[in-house]
Structure formats: C-alpha cells, structure tokens
Design an enzyme around this catalytic site. Structure first.
Site, PDB file in Angstrom:
ATOM      1  CD  GLU A  67      37.980  76.855  67.861  1.00  0.00           C
ATOM      2  OE1 GLU A  67      37.589  77.414  66.806  1.00  0.00           O
ATOM      3  OE2 GLU A  67      38.952  76.079  67.899  1.00  0.00           O
TER       4      GLU A  67
ATOM      5  N   GLY B  81      43.026  75.306  69.360  1.00  0.00           N
ATOM      6  CA  GLY B  81      42.218  76.519  69.587  1.00  0.00           C
ATOM      7  C   GLY B  81      43.099  77.757  69.713  1.00  0.00           C
TER       8      GLY B  81
HETATM    9  C1  LIG Z   1      43.857  66.792  69.033  1.00  0.00           C
HETATM   10  C2  LIG Z   1      43.947  67.968  68.096  1.00  0.00           C
HETATM   11  C3  LIG Z   1      42.784  68.412  67.480  1.00  0.00           C
HETATM   12  C4  LIG Z   1      42.854  69.482  66.582  1.00  0.00           C
HETATM   13  N1  LIG Z   1      41.727  69.863  65.891  1.00  0.00           N
HETATM   14  C5  LIG Z   1      41.831  70.778  64.902  1.00  0.00           C
HETATM   15  C6  LIG Z   1      40.718  71.067  64.056  1.00  0.00           C
HETATM   16  O1  LIG Z   1      39.623  70.519  64.212  1.00  0.00           O
HETATM   17  N2  LIG Z   1      40.883  71.971  63.052  1.00  0.00           N
HETATM   18  C7  LIG Z   1      42.076  72.609  62.835  1.00  0.00           C
HETATM   19  O2  LIG Z   1      42.150  73.403  61.909  1.00  0.00           O
HETATM   20  N3  LIG Z   1      43.157  72.349  63.614  1.00  0.00           N
HETATM   21  C8  LIG Z   1      43.068  71.447  64.630  1.00  0.00           C
HETATM   22  N4  LIG Z   1      44.160  71.160  65.412  1.00  0.00           N
HETATM   23  C9  LIG Z   1      45.417  71.844  65.150  1.00  0.00           C
HETATM   24  C10 LIG Z   1      45.783  72.872  66.214  1.00  0.00           C
HETATM   25  O3  LIG Z   1      44.910  73.969  66.152  1.00  0.00           O
HETATM   26  C11 LIG Z   1      47.258  73.254  65.964  1.00  0.00           C
HETATM   27  O4  LIG Z   1      48.041  72.141  66.343  1.00  0.00           O
HETATM   28  C12 LIG Z   1      47.677  74.496  66.735  1.00  0.00           C
HETATM   29  O5  LIG Z   1      47.033  75.642  66.206  1.00  0.00           O
HETATM   30  C13 LIG Z   1      49.184  74.724  66.676  1.00  0.00           C
HETATM   31  O6  LIG Z   1      49.644  74.662  65.359  1.00  0.00           O
HETATM   32  P1  LIG Z   1      50.901  73.723  64.998  1.00  0.00           P
HETATM   33  O7  LIG Z   1      50.633  72.374  65.545  1.00  0.00           O
HETATM   34  O8  LIG Z   1      51.173  73.854  63.561  1.00  0.00           O
HETATM   35  O9  LIG Z   1      52.084  74.344  65.830  1.00  0.00           O
HETATM   36  P2  LIG Z   1      53.019  75.570  65.399  1.00  0.00           P
HETATM   37  O10 LIG Z   1      52.211  76.651  64.781  1.00  0.00           O
HETATM   38  O11 LIG Z   1      54.177  75.041  64.656  1.00  0.00           O
HETATM   39  O12 LIG Z   1      53.509  76.071  66.828  1.00  0.00           O
HETATM   40  C14 LIG Z   1      54.347  75.237  67.652  1.00  0.00           C
HETATM   41  C15 LIG Z   1      54.500  75.903  68.987  1.00  0.00           C
HETATM   42  O13 LIG Z   1      55.158  77.143  68.806  1.00  0.00           O
HETATM   43  C16 LIG Z   1      54.735  78.047  69.797  1.00  0.00           C
HETATM   44  N5  LIG Z   1      54.236  79.274  69.152  1.00  0.00           N
HETATM   45  C17 LIG Z   1      53.435  79.378  68.071  1.00  0.00           C
HETATM   46  N6  LIG Z   1      53.141  80.653  67.801  1.00  0.00           N
HETATM   47  C18 LIG Z   1      53.797  81.401  68.733  1.00  0.00           C
HETATM   48  C19 LIG Z   1      53.908  82.808  68.999  1.00  0.00           C
HETATM   49  N7  LIG Z   1      53.260  83.714  68.247  1.00  0.00           N
HETATM   50  N8  LIG Z   1      54.680  83.192  70.036  1.00  0.00           N
HETATM   51  C20 LIG Z   1      55.326  82.280  70.804  1.00  0.00           C
HETATM   52  N9  LIG Z   1      55.253  80.944  70.607  1.00  0.00           N
HETATM   53  C21 LIG Z   1      54.506  80.517  69.588  1.00  0.00           C
HETATM   54  C22 LIG Z   1      53.630  77.364  70.606  1.00  0.00           C
HETATM   55  O14 LIG Z   1      54.176  76.823  71.782  1.00  0.00           O
HETATM   56  C23 LIG Z   1      53.199  76.248  69.689  1.00  0.00           C
HETATM   57  O15 LIG Z   1      52.631  75.153  70.397  1.00  0.00           O
HETATM   58  C24 LIG Z   1      44.105  70.141  66.341  1.00  0.00           C
HETATM   59  C25 LIG Z   1      45.249  69.695  67.002  1.00  0.00           C
HETATM   60  C26 LIG Z   1      45.189  68.627  67.856  1.00  0.00           C
HETATM   61  C27 LIG Z   1      46.471  68.153  68.502  1.00  0.00           C
END
Ligand SMILES: Cc1cc2nc3c(=O)[nH]c(=O)nc-3n(C[C@H](O)[C@H](O)[C@H](O)COP(=O)(O)OP(=O)(O)OC[C@H]3O[C@@H](n4cnc5c(N)ncnc54)[C@H](O)[C@@H]3O)c2cc1C
Length: 380
Positions: free
Chosen positions: A241, A362
């Site tokens: 992916e 991703g």
């Molecule tokens: C257009 C779009 C399509 C998507 N498609 C899919 C899909 O098909 N299937 C699916 O399951 N999900 C999908 N997603 C979800 C996407 O995978 C998540 O938004 C992403 O994994 C981040 O999770 P969150 O939004 O909950 O952010 P959070 O987990 O709350 O994280 C917020 C921010 O915190 C920071 N952060 C997180 N972890 C760490 C770390 N370990 N160390 C330091 N900083 C960190 C990063 O900057 C991150 O952006 C999609 C999202 C979008 C916007």
C-alpha cells in the site's frame, strides 16, 4: 541513465491504458470532482478492459498477471491524466491482496468474479473517530452469536466508503481473544449504513465516507484471514500500500516538474523567460535531481516487492521520502506559476490539493519514521 524498470510488454500495456484513460476518464474528471466520486459505468468499463483485478486467476476473470510493474504503469498514467484515480490504487494495489491471499475458495467464488467485472467496489475500513494512527485503540466490536458475528461501531475517512459494495472492516472480537480481525461486510447488510461523501480539500473525485455498524450481523464465514490475526494481515499488506502511494507521489512530482519547466520557458518576467533566472534554473535542477534519484530507488523497491523481498521499514521509508518530496515539489512548482497557479481551475492547484493528504494517510509520516526507527533499533 535510461530507466530500466519496464519491458516492451509494460509499454504496450501503458499505451492501451493511456488510450483508455484519455477516452473514458479525462473528459469526465471535472464532472467526477463535482460528484465526489467516479461513475460506476467507468469502473465497469475499466474492469471489462482488463485494468481492474488483472492479478486474480483467470478462473475468476483475472489475467493471472502478478507483476507490480503493471500497477505502477497504471499509477503513472492515472497521475498524468489529472484524475485522483484512487479507484485503481484502492482496488488493485490495496484491497486486492487481501482478497487474493487471505480468502477461502468460497469467498473467492463470491467476490472475485464481481470484482473483475467492476461490480465489487471495495473499501478497507481501519480508521475510527478515536483510532487512526493507533490501531490498537479500535473500538468497533464483533460479538459472536451462533454462526454469526454482530458488529457495532463506526469508521471514518474511508476511501470509497459511500460507494463500496464490500468493506473489509478491522474489528476487535472476543472470539479472536480480544485481538483484531478483518471482517467483510457487504452493502445491503442490515445494520450497515454509510454517510454521504465527506467534503475534502483535495482528491475531490474520490469519495471518502463514514461507516456505521449497528447490530450488523454477518456470517462468521465473512472473516477474512484468521480470527485474531487482523493486525498481522494489515501489517503484511502495508508495504505494498505504501509503495503504491510512493509511486503516485513521484509520478506527481515528475509531472509538476514537466509542467513547471514548460511554463518557465513560456512565461516572461522582466523581459525574459522565467527560466532564464538562475534561481529558477537552480530550483528546476534540484527538483529534477531529487525526482530522478528517488525514481530509481522506487524502481528498485518495485522489483523487490515483486521478488517478495520488501520489508515494512522499506515500505514506510519509500512512502515517507516520496510524499515529502511530492509536497516540496508541488509547493515550489506552484510558486513558479504565480497567481495563475492559485486559481481553482489550474492543474497545478489540483495536484497541490491532491498531494497534501499523501503525508497523512497510509500511516502519518511521523508514525512511519517512528516505526523505521524501532526497526533499526531492534524493536525498542
Ligand atoms: C482522504 C483520506 C482517505 C483515507 N482513506 C482511508 C481508508 O480508506 N481507510 C482507512 O482505514 N483510513 C483512511 N484514512 C484515514 C487515515 O489513514 C488517517 O487519517 C491517518 O492514519 C491518521 O489518523 P488520524 O487522522 O486519526 O490522526 P491521528 O492518529 O490522531 O494523528 C494526528 C497526527 O499526529 C501525528 N502522529 C501520529 N502518530 C504519531 C507518532 N507515533 N509520532 C509522532 N507523531 C504522530 C501525525 O502528525 C498525525 O498526522 C483516510 C484519510 C483521508 C484524509
């Protein structure tokens, strides 16, 4: 240096796919952006032409072509066409391996022929309102009752969520010892509802939606892979992916570079072409060098994936490097277009909007670096 990734067969396939996209996608890109999703008719046409599910065995309507170079040809041409094109990456790059390697014969019979006919749009639903990066916090449950699982919970940001026919949902299940499992839920199953497409700042031609499960009953035979092994299944598929995202990212950076180089030769500033400014030439030179070098690395990654020799850390690293470069290149090239680049209808603006999310989904790039660091430090 010539690029050596592709053979003549790949180039023949590229020509056929480009011609298909020119006729069946390019004229409709604006329409799909307004609708928030591509037409089903387009998906069916793509499948009938052999561009969806070609990796599946011929017995299920596929072409038995397991060579990720064909997927990367599709990704490169989709980017060149100007459409978001997540249908291809979702179907071929992301969902397909789950359906090919983890399903029983009975599940294959149920789903694969529809997939290869363009009648089974698939989605992978991991993310929840309270669990994105941290998948261990998933709260959607699957309760065993007789020979059924009863699912309760919700998912968010799911690509193809509002249009999919089959969603592979990551759930936590008592029968899996409280561990995560992947369960398939078909459209029309009572208790499975989806929201309307969410309004995004980019990738507007692809729907993204919330999913809701309320006492949603599916047969236990809808478990994909092993109960309680869901996280392991996800982890096994993530390198592919992430490489898919990386390939799209570098293709996008390459296209932006080509567009900016053309514009720099045409646009006059202070009585001379923009490209006669040394700072612009240096920027173009820097971008060209970085894109070419990363392209070479990704080509090696594609061959490594084909050979079964591509690690999770390598997938994470490829996605991190490529999407960071894509963002830098899109922002710098957009700057070269000046005010014209900021106009809604300009192609560079659309590419810039579409690029931003690549560093978030991703696996957010920070999370990826952390996971690579853990791998380097031996799991610490
Ligand atoms: C257009 C779009 C399509 C998507 N498609 C899919 C899909 O098909 N299937 C699916 O399951 N999900 C999908 N997603 C979800 C996407 O995978 C998540 O938004 C992403 O994994 C981040 O999770 P969150 O939004 O909950 O952010 P959070 O987990 O709350 O994280 C917020 C921010 O915190 C920071 N952060 C997180 N972890 C760490 C770390 N370990 N160390 C330091 N900083 C960190 C990063 O900057 C991150 O952006 C999609 C999202 C979008 C916007």
């Amino acid at each position: 240096m010539r690029r050596t990734l592709y053979t003549e067969e790949h180039e023949v396939f590229r020509t056929a796919f480009r011609s298909f996209v020119d006729r069946q996608a390019v004229p409709y890109v604006d329409h799909w952006e307004n609708a928030g999703t591509p037409d089903r008719a387009f998906i069916e046409k793509a499948a009938k032409a052999g561009f969806l599910g070609f990796e599946f065995p011929a017995a299920y309507g596929g072409l038995d072509v397991a060579d990720f170079r064909y997927n990367t040809v599709v990704a490169e041409e989709v980017v060149a066409s100007g459409m978001a094109g997540d249908t291809f990456s979702m179907q071929n790059d992301i969902a397909l391996p789950y359906l090919l390697t983890l399903t029983t014969d009975e599940q294959k019979q149920r789903w694969l022929p529809r997939f290869t006919q363009g009648q089974l749009v698939t989605a992978i639903a991991m993310t929840e309102p309270g669990a994105g990066s941290d998948l261990r916090s998933i709260r959607t449950t699957a309760r065993p009752t007789g020979d059924e699982l009863v699912i309760n919970g919700s998912k968010t940001f799911i690509t193809s969520g509002s249009t999919c026919d089959l969603v592979l949902a990551l759930v936590t299940s008592e029968v899996g010892g409280g561990e995560l499992s992947v369960v398939a839920v078909e459209n029309g199953t009572p208790g499975f509802e989806r929201g309307r497409p969410m309004k995004k700042i980019g990738r507007k031609g692809q729907d993204t939606a919330e999913l809701f499960f309320s006492e949603c009953r599916v047969p236990i035979t809808n478990v994909v892979g092993q109960l309680g092994r869901g996280l392991a299944h996800i982890v096994a598929n993530l390198p592919r992916e992430r490489l898919s995202i990386a390939v799209q990212a570098v293709a996008s950076a390459q296209r932006a570079l080509t567009m900016a180089a053309e514009y720099a030769q045409q646009r006059e500033v202070f009585g001379a072409p923009l490209g006669s400014m040394q700072s612009v030439r240096m920027a173009i030179g820097e971008i060209h060098t970085e894109v070419t070098a990363l392209q070479e690395y990704l080509d090696r990654c594609v061959l490594a994936l084909n050979a079964g020799d591509f690690s999770p850390a390598e997938g994470a690293g490829a996605k991190f490097l490529a999407t960071e470069l894509q963002w830098k290149v899109l922002d710098r090239t957009m700057q070269m277009f000046g005010g014209y680049g900021y106009m809604e209808e300009s192609e560079i603006a659309r590419m810039w909007r579409d690029a931003r999310v690549q560093r978030i989904y991703g696996g957010a790039n920070e999370l990826l670096l952390d996971s690579i660091g853990k791998a380097v430090l031996g799991g610490r």
